[in-house]
Design a protein around this motif. Structure first.
Motif, PDB file in Angstrom:
ATOM      1  N   GLN A  35       6.589  -7.411 -11.541  1.00 25.50           N
ATOM      2  CA  GLN A  35       7.241  -6.192 -12.027  1.00 25.50           C
ATOM      3  C   GLN A  35       7.968  -6.451 -13.336  1.00 25.50           C
ATOM      4  OE1 GLN A  35       7.019  -3.100 -10.866  1.00 25.50           O
ATOM      5  NE2 GLN A  35       5.923  -3.489  -8.964  1.00 25.50           N
ATOM      6  N   TRP A  36       7.478  -7.424 -14.117  1.00 27.67           N
ATOM      7  CA  TRP A  36       8.147  -7.746 -15.363  1.00 27.67           C
ATOM      8  C   TRP A  36       7.189  -8.489 -16.259  1.00 27.67           C
ATOM      9  CZ3 TRP A  36      12.151  -5.930 -17.703  1.00 27.67           C
ATOM     10  CH2 TRP A  36      12.756  -6.635 -18.749  1.00 27.67           C
ATOM     11  N   GLY A  37       7.259  -8.244 -17.565  1.00 26.14           N
ATOM     12  CA  GLY A  37       6.438  -8.990 -18.515  1.00 26.14           C
ATOM     13  C   GLY A  37       5.425  -8.095 -19.207  1.00 26.14           C
ATOM     14  N   ALA A  38       4.811  -8.618 -20.297  1.00 23.76           N
ATOM     15  CA  ALA A  38       3.798  -7.866 -21.037  1.00 23.76           C
ATOM     16  C   ALA A  38       2.561  -7.725 -20.172  1.00 23.76           C
ATOM     17  CB  ALA A  38       3.418  -8.612 -22.323  1.00 23.76           C
ATOM     18  N   PHE A  39       2.025  -6.560 -19.941  1.00 16.21           N
ATOM     19  CA  PHE A  39       2.414  -5.211 -20.362  1.00 16.21           C
ATOM     20  C   PHE A  39       2.639  -4.366 -19.101  1.00 16.21           C
ATOM     21  CE2 PHE A  39      -0.082  -6.755 -24.038  1.00 16.21           C
ATOM     22  CZ  PHE A  39       0.814  -6.492 -25.069  1.00 16.21           C
ATOM     23  N   MET A  40       3.720  -4.683 -18.359  1.00 21.10           N
ATOM     24  CA  MET A  40       3.981  -3.980 -17.098  1.00 21.10           C
ATOM     25  C   MET A  40       4.369  -2.541 -17.414  1.00 21.10           C
ATOM     26  SD  MET A  40       3.984  -4.349 -13.827  1.00 21.10           S
ATOM     27  CE  MET A  40       4.176  -2.948 -12.732  1.00 21.10           C
ATOM     28  N   PRO A  41       3.603  -1.552 -16.910  1.00 21.89           N
ATOM     29  CA  PRO A  41       3.970  -0.162 -17.193  1.00 21.89           C
ATOM     30  C   PRO A  41       5.123   0.304 -16.314  1.00 21.89           C
ATOM     31  CG  PRO A  41       1.997  -0.219 -15.836  1.00 21.89           C
ATOM     32  CD  PRO A  41       2.358  -1.657 -16.126  1.00 21.89           C
ATOM     33  N   GLY A  42       5.862   1.291 -16.809  1.00 21.12           N
ATOM     34  CA  GLY A  42       6.876   1.942 -15.986  1.00 21.12           C
ATOM     35  C   GLY A  42       8.152   1.156 -15.806  1.00 21.12           C
ATOM     36  N   GLY A  53      -2.035 -14.590 -17.923  1.00 18.21           N
ATOM     37  CA  GLY A  53      -0.598 -14.310 -17.968  1.00 18.21           C
ATOM     38  C   GLY A  53      -0.217 -12.932 -18.481  1.00 18.21           C
ATOM     39  N   ILE A  54      -1.199 -12.031 -18.579  1.00 19.81           N
ATOM     40  CA  ILE A  54      -0.930 -10.686 -19.097  1.00 19.81           C
ATOM     41  C   ILE A  54      -1.166  -9.654 -17.996  1.00 19.81           C
ATOM     42  CG2 ILE A  54      -1.539  -8.966 -20.874  1.00 19.81           C
ATOM     43  CD1 ILE A  54      -0.688 -11.451 -22.227  1.00 19.81           C
ATOM     44  N   ILE A  55      -0.207  -8.736 -17.832  1.00 18.99           N
ATOM     45  CA  ILE A  55      -0.383  -7.636 -16.883  1.00 18.99           C
ATOM     46  C   ILE A  55      -1.016  -6.466 -17.631  1.00 18.99           C
ATOM     47  CG2 ILE A  55       0.777  -6.046 -15.299  1.00 18.99           C
ATOM     48  CD1 ILE A  55       3.167  -8.064 -15.345  1.00 18.99           C
ATOM     49  N   ALA A  56      -2.172  -6.005 -17.177  1.00 18.80           N
ATOM     50  CA  ALA A  56      -2.833  -4.843 -17.784  1.00 18.80           C
ATOM     51  C   ALA A  56      -3.492  -4.095 -16.649  1.00 18.80           C
ATOM     52  CB  ALA A  56      -3.869  -5.297 -18.819  1.00 18.80           C
ATOM     53  N   ARG A  57      -2.757  -3.116 -16.095  1.00 19.48           N
ATOM     54  CA  ARG A  57      -3.251  -2.468 -14.872  1.00 19.48           C
ATOM     55  C   ARG A  57      -4.434  -1.553 -15.192  1.00 19.48           C
ATOM     56  NH1 ARG A  57       0.682  -1.046 -10.338  1.00 19.48           N
ATOM     57  NH2 ARG A  57      -0.976  -2.173  -9.278  1.00 19.48           N
ATOM     58  N   VAL A  81       9.495  -7.085 -29.323  1.00 18.14           N
ATOM     59  CA  VAL A  81       8.524  -6.871 -30.410  1.00 18.14           C
ATOM     60  C   VAL A  81       7.758  -8.148 -30.740  1.00 18.14           C
ATOM     61  CG1 VAL A  81       8.396  -6.488 -32.907  1.00 18.14           C
ATOM     62  CG2 VAL A  81       9.590  -4.841 -31.470  1.00 18.14           C
ATOM     63  N   GLU A  82       8.474  -9.256 -30.847  1.00 21.93           N
ATOM     64  CA  GLU A  82       7.826 -10.495 -31.294  1.00 21.93           C
ATOM     65  C   GLU A  82       6.799 -11.023 -30.287  1.00 21.93           C
ATOM     66  OE1 GLU A  82      11.021  -9.876 -30.951  1.00 21.93           O
ATOM     67  OE2 GLU A  82      11.999 -11.390 -29.692  1.00 21.93           O
ATOM     68  N   GLN A  83       6.874 -10.563 -29.019  1.00 18.11           N
ATOM     69  CA  GLN A  83       5.874 -11.017 -28.041  1.00 18.11           C
ATOM     70  C   GLN A  83       4.672 -10.083 -27.964  1.00 18.11           C
ATOM     71  OE1 GLN A  83       7.687 -11.593 -24.177  1.00 18.11           O
ATOM     72  NE2 GLN A  83       9.392 -12.756 -25.048  1.00 18.11           N
ATOM     73  N   ILE A  84       4.837  -8.868 -28.466  1.00 16.06           N
ATOM     74  CA  ILE A  84       3.781  -7.869 -28.287  1.00 16.06           C
ATOM     75  C   ILE A  84       2.486  -8.284 -28.978  1.00 16.06           C
ATOM     76  CG2 ILE A  84       3.093  -5.530 -28.987  1.00 16.06           C
ATOM     77  CD1 ILE A  84       5.828  -4.557 -28.094  1.00 16.06           C
ATOM     78  N   ARG A  85       2.632  -8.734 -30.217  1.00 13.72           N
ATOM     79  CA  ARG A  85       1.443  -9.097 -30.997  1.00 13.72           C
ATOM     80  C   ARG A  85       0.639 -10.205 -30.313  1.00 13.72           C
ATOM     81  NH1 ARG A  85      -1.215  -6.829 -35.595  1.00 13.72           N
ATOM     82  NH2 ARG A  85      -3.148  -7.920 -35.151  1.00 13.72           N
ATOM     83  N   SER A  86       1.313 -11.280 -29.933  1.00 17.95           N
ATOM     84  CA  SER A  86       0.570 -12.419 -29.385  1.00 17.95           C
ATOM     85  C   SER A  86      -0.003 -12.075 -28.011  1.00 17.95           C
ATOM     86  CB  SER A  86       1.449 -13.665 -29.324  1.00 17.95           C
ATOM     87  OG  SER A  86       2.395 -13.534 -28.290  1.00 17.95           O
ATOM     88  N   ALA A  87       0.762 -11.303 -27.222  1.00 13.93           N
ATOM     89  CA  ALA A  87       0.231 -10.912 -25.911  1.00 13.93           C
ATOM     90  C   ALA A  87      -1.009 -10.040 -26.095  1.00 13.93           C
ATOM     91  CB  ALA A  87       1.291 -10.178 -25.102  1.00 13.93           C
ATOM     92  N   PHE A  88      -0.950  -9.136 -27.095  1.00 13.55           N
ATOM     93  CA  PHE A  88      -2.121  -8.272 -27.291  1.00 13.55           C
ATOM     94  C   PHE A  88      -3.303  -9.056 -27.859  1.00 13.55           C
ATOM     95  CE2 PHE A  88      -4.935  -5.062 -28.949  1.00 13.55           C
ATOM     96  CZ  PHE A  88      -5.001  -4.204 -27.854  1.00 13.55           C
ATOM     97  N   ASP A  89      -3.035 -10.074 -28.664  1.00 13.07           N
ATOM     98  CA  ASP A  89      -4.124 -10.934 -29.159  1.00 13.07           C
ATOM     99  C   ASP A  89      -4.915 -11.507 -27.982  1.00 13.07           C
ATOM    100  OD1 ASP A  89      -3.409 -10.468 -31.770  1.00 13.07           O
ATOM    101  OD2 ASP A  89      -2.422 -12.415 -32.070  1.00 13.07           O
TER     102      ASP A  89
END
Lengths: 521, 521
Positions: free
Chosen positions: B126-133, B442-446, B471-479
């Motif tokens: 329930q935490w971390g990139a990219f947990m929705p909600g 290591g990425i949550i993408a439901r 913000v600084e984690q968004i780019r690398s997680a999305f990569d």
């Protein structure tokens, strides 16, 4: 409507004394007029300049309203041709095509809803002499609690603040398992302990998970009103079984119709207070194992025992994994904490844990972490010890007050554990009327008859909670109550009462069972 | 068993390395032997003196165990004749008289329980990139909160710590009503606001109170998994209605079978993110009024809107008291707070308030008092403002990352409000497999398909929550995620992708509706 009359239409509806800003009022008045079809589709709105002039307001004020209405789709602008009321009437499915509602003006509550409300058991008052089931919350060591809270905030762990999962905070499950093994002889590992927001939620999740709509559950008669409410709200049918001095007094006919659930309070029957005998315990365990029924053991207040040994839980005697053990911090700490737990067999732990996440999204991780520390640092055990001493004094004060007023003529039962006792009233006396009169005099005295399944089995009495009443208030509150009881039961003399214990009670020797047939009370 | 062999029987079972004290071990071993009938009824126990000698232990140690067993009814002493195993075998209803269990070794879960577990939607993370909600809980102003808590502890008001009742703490109900009137155009007084532990509880109480077993509820397809779980657990039948760019896309056939409940997310459809159009709103309101259906409006995250106007609630447009409005502090403050609320028509306020006490025993008064102060001192509004700015930055970072990787070839939708967006994937791509591969990295993408009622209507996509990701984690997680998407969708080129938007999307212009037919998104 002309532009001038439109301004007038607004002016008579604007409330200049209202808190609401003028621009918002204009928006709402026009919106409601469109919704009510006072302004028809295609109506040409005056320009913001004209309307502002007509209203004697700044143009900005009017523009705000128009913009919002445009954004929400109520108005549309046609380029170079002004602003119009948009066509948003849902005419593609005309109202005439809708079938008529089956019950146009019937009662709004469902049958199950109406029943829930009609038999509501929760008191609107939850504090004061003699509210049962409520501990002295003012004694809670809030400084220690605050210190632990602040410690956890400093760490700021995200997983404690987001949605809870996996059965609760692991250190709290460990601490509870440890406590239950030692204090209640519960046979469990931390993985079997699932944290909930209290006994109602514990019961809700297991009956939904393990019971079908229409399944039956044995409940004790009398019993806690919440058990009945939760069962019925989950479409489980409660079957009331009378209790005697050994607990559930089952007949052969009962045994021939096995229920899905058996809801019992073996350590301290609620509300009468006796302990389930060893032979009844063994009977239930064997029966549940044979029938694949689930025993739901509600062990709500047995941390507080006065002068008798702590008793083992029913769960600890089970060798077939048929007992679901429910506990709560509402009695040991405070009810508003809303933390309870359920101990389930290992084979069910994963499913119950998932169901708690699924149905309630888990409970409060942060709170659970603070509570785990509170237990691990020994504050829980010492608070329970301190409260046991305090409640024993209060119980003694209430016993003395009862004896002072009624001597041996009225029996107080179930007073060897917990937070309340039951004062039995002579058969035929109206405990509901006494309770009502007491309430008018500022005293809470819940009628025993209300805890029974119906008038056929109901007995008359009063539940008197002493745990939340300071010793110095007990005497005077009971003086008031005693006068009301005397008046209602036709007992004129103060001090020494002369009516004998009614013979009916002779058949129910709640306090004189042989040691062979029952565990200690 | 002779006395010497009895001591031996104990000795081989005692664990000297265990934490458990010796006296307790002796108690448990003898108890279990009686329960297992290794020691038969009437068995004469050795004297405590003899046994202590045989064990080489102090007599006190043995006496403790005997006393406890006597108190619990396992042993009985016959005056002058020693101590015997008591007759507690429940033979009055011999086991042979019990009927056999219907399903001796079938599955333990009920059908409804098994379904709940099988379709469980709650994520174990329930935490971390990219947990929705999930909002950024680490930003919560905990010092302010602690200060308010300490203030309330000092006052130590018992009614805040005991069982809750009467719909919640009055000042909190006032504060919420005030907020809703201004920010959400909800039409309500404080008496209509009932505090719950969250949206799941809000839904549970109203469907139990207003719906019978077997009644139906329209739900959006796709929708929040929790809506379906709660409805089914209360025996309400969900009927999935597809959504288009205006919200629920009802057919005439649907309208001919009126449901009891209509569950919608009009301000920000979950999970797709569009806004329900004005004409659909009016249709639903008129239909509900005619049919006496209840509209359940879940307004879960519309406090966060990026660059567009705040939208009025559906409840505020209702003139027939058919809307039940649900809100939560899980998105504005933090989910672990477990505070939500429901706004009901005045005619239902007393019943819903009673039902909350009855079914859940109310929620936490102390917490509610702190939250009321938090709102009244303006901290709620300023926290929401601060988070809106923060989340807008994070949304921008995610949009840029998506565009950088995929250009116009992939559509991100529903990104004008809330805490997540939906990245649509080409039809036929396996979002479940992509989600699984992402999780391994290591990425949550439901997967979007999991929110649909079934494979026939499901579309492929990923829910990406940005609110809890710096913000600084968004780019690398999305990569990382983009590489996985590319691999699974057969898109070899990094940076500029060449696949066109699939034609199927052309029929669902989620971001280009005319202003006439829909409210702004």
């Amino acid at each position: 409507m002309k532009d001038a009359s439109f301004a007038e239409f607004l002016l008579i509806r604007i409330d200049r004394s209202a808190d609401q800003p003028m621009n918002r009022q204009i928006y709402l008045i026009i919106r409601d007029a469109i919704l009510a079809r006072l302004l028809p589709v295609g109506f040409r709105m005056p320009s913001t300049r004209e309307l502002a002039k007509g209203l004697g307001m700044s143009r900005n004020t009017v523009t705000y309203g128009y913009d919002q209405l445009m954004a929400e789709g109520y108005l549309e602008s046609r380029t170079g041709a002004g602003t119009y009321v948009a066509d948003t009437v849902p005419d593609q499915f005309s109202q005439r095509q809708f079938p008529k509602a089956a019950a146009p003006d019937g009662p709004e509550l469902s049958a199950r809803g109406a029943k829930l409300i009609a038999q509501a058991g929760a008191s609107d008052l939850q504090w004061g002499a003699f509210m049962p089931g409520v501990p002295d919350v003012t004694q809670f060591p809030h400084r220690v609690w605050s210190r632990l809270q602040n410690k956890h905030w400093r760490r700021s762990r995200a997983e404690l603040l987001t949605y809870g999962g996996a059965g609760g905070h692991a250190p709290l499950r460990e601490a509870i398992a440890e406590h239950l093994r030692i204090a209640r002889s519960v046979n469990c590992r931390a993985e079997q302990v699932i944290i909930t927001t209290g006994t109602h939620q514990s019961l809700d999740v297991v009956v939904k998970l393990l019971g079908e709509v229409g399944d039956s559950a044995w409940i004790e008669d009398p019993c806690y009103w919440g058990t009945r409410s939760v069962l019925e709200s989950t479409s489980i049918k409660p079957v009331a079984i009378p209790v005697d001095d050994e607990g559930l007094a089952l007949q052969r006919a009962d045994l021939r119709r096995p229920p899905r659930f058996i809801c019992v309070t073996p350590s301290h029957q609620y509300p009468l207070g006796m302990v389930m005998s060893l032979s009844r315990r063994r009977l239930l365990l064997e029966y549940a194992a044979t029938q694949k029924a689930w025993i739901i053991e509600d062990d709500y207040d047995s941390e507080f025992r006065y002068g008798s040994r702590p008793l083992a839980s029913l769960q600890g005697m089970d060798r077939h994994d048929r007992v679901l053990y429910m506990g709560t911090f509402s009695k040991t700490l405070f009810p508003g904490l809303r933390v309870g737990f359920i101990v389930v067999p290992e084979s069910l732990a994963a499913a119950v844990s998932t169901a708690v996440s699924e149905l309630y999204r888990g409970s409060q991780g942060f709170l659970q972490a603070v509570l785990a520390d509170f237990m691990n640092e020994g504050h829980f055990a010492s608070h329970v010890r301190r409260m046991s001493i305090l409640y024993a004094e209060r119980l003694q004060a209430l016993r003395s007050a009862i004896e002072g007023h009624f001597g041996d003529s009225m029996a107080a039962i179930g007073d060897e554990a917990g937070l309340h006792l039951v004062l039995r009233l002579p058969p035929g006396s109206n405990d509901v009327a006494i309770s009502r009169a007491a309430r008018a005099a500022g005293i809470i005295a819940r009628p025993l008859s209300g805890y029974y399944a119906g008038p056929d089995t109901a007995r008359s009495g009063l539940l008197l909670g002493y745990a939340c009443v300071p010793v110095e208030q007990i005497r005077s509150a009971f003086d008031t109550l005693a006068a009301i009881i005397r008046e209602h039961c036709g007992m004129p003399f103060i001090g020494s009462c002369s009516i004998p214990v009614p013979p009916a009670y002779g058949t129910l020797p709640l306090r004189s069972a042989s040691p062979r047939s029952r565990a200690p009370s």
